[in-house]
Write an enzyme that holds these catalytic residues in place. Structure first.
Site, PDB file in Angstrom:
ATOM      1  N   ARG A 176       1.282  -1.269   0.215  1.00  0.00           N
ATOM      2  CA  ARG A 176      -0.155  -0.051   0.069  1.00  0.00           C
ATOM      3  C   ARG A 176       1.155   1.317  -0.165  1.00  0.00           C
ATOM      4  NH1 ARG A 176      -4.546   0.041   4.658  1.00  0.00           N
ATOM      5  NH2 ARG A 176      -4.847   1.748   2.461  1.00  0.00           N
ATOM      6  N   CYS A 234      -1.315   6.410   9.291  1.00  0.00           N
ATOM      7  CA  CYS A 234      -1.751   4.658   8.133  1.00  0.00           C
ATOM      8  C   CYS A 234      -2.996   4.846   7.325  1.00  0.00           C
ATOM      9  CB  CYS A 234      -2.301   3.492   9.601  1.00  0.00           C
ATOM     10  SG  CYS A 234      -3.898   3.770  10.501  1.00  0.00           S
TER      11      CYS A 234
END
Length: 277
Positions: A176, A234
């Protein structure tokens, strides 16, 4: 003895002296926590709904998937959980602290000074042979007074500028960060200047946190100057708290960007891809 973590053995000794919160939640199955809690939890634990009580899902997407709840609403929830002035709080989950860290960080940010996470999560408790109980626990209402500001937070603009003054850590999975996959948020990649530091690197094979020296060594190997400012984000501000917990266990402070990638990618902001910051 850590001031942010507690072992299963110590919790067993202090079970009647703490307010115990069960924060089972995962992104893959966000509704599974309550049924699992009802089936069996540490005796006396009250269930906490991460999505609705530790976040404000009513906010628009531009604020991220798990914006901080208004402090007044958090105080109402915390009192319903039985959180009282001067009484220690212990939080746990069944995912190595990935969800419980959100409760730890949020309550600390709101002024609760003694909050610890069960090291090794629920499996540490059951592996040690301690019992579970089924059903719902209704706590006697608490009296806690909350106010945000005890821990540092970053806005999106501050996160953008942070790499110029310290290290901004991206706690998501490496793919990611690199922009190879983005299963949830609008755009793939990372905040320019951020360093990849997957949350899973904070724990050992048993699911417990690394020792403080190993935590410090891990981040130093990533090129982090532990004496300079550290910020963490995050996907939505949940697992970033796990990295802040790990750092705190090693005596290193850090700031949370609560909006994280879910906010950043919903706004007109630059995106970097690849392995490099």
């Amino acid at each position: 003895m850590s001031d942010v973590l507690i072992s299963a053995a110590e919790l067993a000794e202090r079970l009647g002296e703490v307010t115990l919160l069960d924060v089972r939640w995962t992104l893959a199955d966000p509704d599974a926590g309550r049924p699992a809690y009802l089936a069996g939890h540490i005796p006396g634990a009250v269930f906490v709904d991460l999505h609705h009580e530790l976040a404000d899902p009513s906010q628009p997407a531009t604020e991220g998937r798990h914006p901080l709840p208004p402090v007044e609403r958090l105080q109402e929830s915390a009192r319903a959980w039985g959180v009282r002035t001067g009484r220690p709080v212990v939080v746990y989950d069944d995912s190595s602290g990935m969800a419980a860290a959100r409760a730890w960080w949020l309550l600390r940010h709101a002024g609760v000074s003694d909050v610890r996470v069960l090291d090794g999560a629920l499996s540490a408790w059951t592996t040690a042979g301690h019992p579970l109980e089924a059903g719902e626990v209704r706590a006697e209402p608490g009296d806690i007074e909350l106010a945000y500001g005890a821990l540092p937070v970053l806005t999106a603009d501050q996160a953008a500028a942070f790499p110029r003054v310290g290290t901004l850590l991206d706690a998501r999975a490496p793919e990611r960060y690199r922009g190879e996959a983005e299963p949830i948020d609008p755009r793939a990649g990372h905040i320019p200047g951020a360093v990849s530091a997957p949350t899973t690197g904070n724990i050992d094979a048993s699911g417990g946190f690394l020792e403080p020296g190993s935590i410090r060594a891990r981040f130093q190997e990533l090129g982090v100057d532990l004496s300079a400012p550290i910020g963490v984000y995050c996907g939505s501000g949940v697992t970033a708290a796990h990295t802040l917990l790990a750092l705190a266990a090693a005596g290193v402070p850090g700031a949370l960007y609560p909006g994280s990638w879910s906010q950043w990618s919903n706004q007109d902001r630059p995106v970097a891809t690849g392995d490099q910051p």
